[in-house]
Motif scaffolding. Structure first.
Motif, short mmCIF file in Angstrom:
data_model
loop_
_atom_site.label_atom_id
_atom_site.label_comp_id
_atom_site.label_asym_id
_atom_site.label_seq_id
_atom_site.Cartn_x
_atom_site.Cartn_y
_atom_site.Cartn_z
N TYR A 187 -41.60 -13.02 -19.71
CA TYR A 187 -42.69 -12.35 -20.41
C TYR A 187 -44.04 -12.97 -20.09
N GLU A 188 -44.13 -14.29 -20.18
CA GLU A 188 -45.42 -14.95 -20.03
C GLU A 188 -46.02 -14.75 -18.65
N ALA A 189 -45.18 -14.74 -17.62
CA ALA A 189 -45.68 -14.66 -16.24
C ALA A 189 -46.00 -13.23 -15.82
N ALA A 190 -45.41 -12.26 -16.46
CA ALA A 190 -45.62 -10.85 -16.08
C ALA A 190 -47.00 -10.39 -16.54
N SER A 191 -47.74 -9.78 -15.65
CA SER A 191 -49.07 -9.26 -15.99
C SER A 191 -49.00 -7.75 -16.17
N VAL A 192 -50.01 -7.19 -16.81
CA VAL A 192 -50.09 -5.74 -16.98
C VAL A 192 -50.11 -5.06 -15.61
N ALA A 193 -50.82 -5.67 -14.66
CA ALA A 193 -50.89 -5.11 -13.30
C ALA A 193 -49.51 -5.09 -12.66
N ASP A 194 -48.73 -6.17 -12.85
CA ASP A 194 -47.37 -6.23 -12.30
C ASP A 194 -46.51 -5.11 -12.89
N LEU A 195 -46.61 -4.93 -14.19
CA LEU A 195 -45.78 -3.95 -14.89
C LEU A 195 -46.13 -2.53 -14.46
N ALA A 196 -47.42 -2.24 -14.38
CA ALA A 196 -47.85 -0.90 -13.98
C ALA A 196 -47.47 -0.62 -12.53
N LYS A 197 -47.69 -1.60 -11.66
CA LYS A 197 -47.37 -1.42 -10.23
C LYS A 197 -45.89 -1.18 -10.02
N ALA A 198 -45.05 -1.94 -10.73
CA ALA A 198 -43.59 -1.79 -10.59
C ALA A 198 -43.14 -0.40 -10.99
N ALA A 199 -43.84 0.22 -11.94
CA ALA A 199 -43.48 1.56 -12.40
C ALA A 199 -44.11 2.65 -11.53
N GLY A 200 -45.04 2.25 -10.64
CA GLY A 200 -45.70 3.23 -9.79
C GLY A 200 -46.88 3.90 -10.44
N TYR A 201 -47.47 3.24 -11.45
CA TYR A 201 -48.61 3.80 -12.16
C TYR A 201 -49.76 2.80 -12.18
N THR A 202 -50.89 3.23 -12.74
CA THR A 202 -52.04 2.35 -12.89
C THR A 202 -52.00 1.69 -14.27
N LYS A 203 -52.86 0.70 -14.44
CA LYS A 203 -52.96 0.05 -15.75
C LYS A 203 -53.43 1.04 -16.81
N GLY A 204 -54.27 1.97 -16.41
CA GLY A 204 -54.72 2.98 -17.36
C GLY A 204 -53.58 3.80 -17.92
N ALA A 205 -52.61 4.12 -17.06
CA ALA A 205 -51.45 4.88 -17.51
C ALA A 205 -50.63 4.07 -18.51
N LEU A 206 -50.51 2.77 -18.24
CA LEU A 206 -49.76 1.92 -19.17
C LEU A 206 -50.45 1.87 -20.52
N TYR A 207 -51.77 1.68 -20.49
CA TYR A 207 -52.51 1.59 -21.76
C TYR A 207 -52.54 2.93 -22.50
N ALA A 208 -52.31 4.02 -21.80
CA ALA A 208 -52.26 5.31 -22.46
C ALA A 208 -51.01 5.45 -23.33
N HIS A 209 -49.98 4.65 -23.02
CA HIS A 209 -48.71 4.74 -23.75
C HIS A 209 -48.44 3.52 -24.63
N PHE A 210 -48.98 2.37 -24.24
CA PHE A 210 -48.76 1.14 -25.00
C PHE A 210 -50.09 0.41 -25.14
N SER A 211 -50.37 -0.09 -26.32
CA SER A 211 -51.67 -0.71 -26.57
C SER A 211 -51.82 -2.05 -25.85
N SER A 212 -50.69 -2.68 -25.46
CA SER A 212 -50.76 -4.00 -24.85
C SER A 212 -49.42 -4.34 -24.20
N LYS A 213 -49.42 -5.42 -23.45
CA LYS A 213 -48.16 -5.92 -22.89
C LYS A 213 -47.18 -6.27 -24.01
N GLU A 214 -47.73 -6.81 -25.10
CA GLU A 214 -46.88 -7.18 -26.24
C GLU A 214 -46.16 -5.97 -26.81
N GLU A 215 -46.91 -4.86 -27.00
CA GLU A 215 -46.27 -3.67 -27.56
C GLU A 215 -45.21 -3.12 -26.62
N LEU A 216 -45.48 -3.15 -25.33
CA LEU A 216 -44.50 -2.69 -24.34
C LEU A 216 -43.23 -3.53 -24.43
#
Length: 252
Positions: free
Chosen positions: A93-122
């Motif tokens: 958890y600590e090492a994973a960044s929002v950019a890493d998570l979005a990229k792995a899913a094939g989306y942008t950080k904006g798409a992630l924030y559209a569904h989850f308010s933060s890395k914590e909520e995800l």
């Protein structure tokens, strides 16, 4: 669905899109950057256009467009959760960044924030849904005790489980989200121990709860040992035998 329902749904979609923009802006423009324009603004435009069409009476076409957008949103959310499962398991958890998570899913950080308010909520959402899936149906105390062996869970499941424990320990403010999950798992397991011992459905005793905790501890550590020790150790078989002894030894 009536035209009134369509109008309400379109209004709700616009409200949700605005909420997504608010969450994104809450992360700071420097973090979200151009993603706001591409992802959140698109959702705002689509939702506003749909609301306009509903007000103009184009309810049938609007329903089809809304259904398509809802399906796309659900798929995006599922993709983000699936990618997060792999990223959190591999990097922690600590090492994973929002950019890493979005990229792995094939989306942008904006798409992630559209569904989850933060890395914590995800992360908390991922753990909660994984726990709900693993506990599905286990409220029935007459089910066999046999927990799937750690090898059946797989390394990703073991790592995600450990990350959940570590996260709860490192972030005391988040523990209220994890306590109900832990209690539900232990009580479900204790109920199955009670049925195995007494042959009837009833409130677990203190010893049943203690046994459930011992079994949970064995399965957690066993999940780690299964990944580390060679097959000759037969970790899955050992856990089955330990479980039988623990669950079968009721106090006199």
């Amino acid at each position: 669905m009536s035209d009134t329902d369509d109008l309400r749904a379109a209004s709700r979609a616009l409200k949700d899109a605005i909420s997504g923009l608010s969450r994104a802006l809450g992360q700071g423009l420097a973090d979200v950057g151009a993603d706001v324009g591409r992802e959140i603004a698109t959702e705002l435009n689509d939702a506003a256009a749909e609301l306009s069409r509903e007000l103009a009476g184009a309810s049938g076409a609007a329903r089809a467009r809304r259904a398509a957008r809802t399906t796309k949103a659900e798929q995006t959310r599922a993709d983000l959760l699936g990618a997060a499962r792999s990223v959190f398991a591999e990097h922690g958890y600590e090492a994973a960044s929002v950019a890493d998570l979005a990229k792995a899913a094939g989306y942008t950080k904006g798409a992630l924030y559209a569904h989850f308010s933060s890395k914590e909520e995800l992360f908390v959402t991922l753990v909660r849904e994984a726990n709900d899936a693993s506990e599905s149906g286990l409220e029935d105390p007459t089910l066999p005790l046999g927990e799937p062996g750690p090898g059946e869970h797989g390394l990703a499941d073991v790592m995600l489980s450990l990350e959940a424990y570590l996260y709860a320990l490192r972030h005391p403010e988040a523990r209220p989200a994890f306590v109900p999950m832990a209690e539900k798992s232990l009580r479900n397991l204790a109920g199955r121990v009670r049925y195995l011992r007494a042959g009837t459905v009833g409130e677990p005793t203190r010893d049943d709860l203690d046994t459930a905790m011992a079994l949970a501890a064995c399965w957690t550590v066993g999940g780690i040992m299964e990944q580390l020790l060679p097959p000759a150790w037969d970790v899955a078989g050992a856990l089955d035998r330990i479980g039988e002894r623990l669950a079968g030894d009721a106090p006199a």
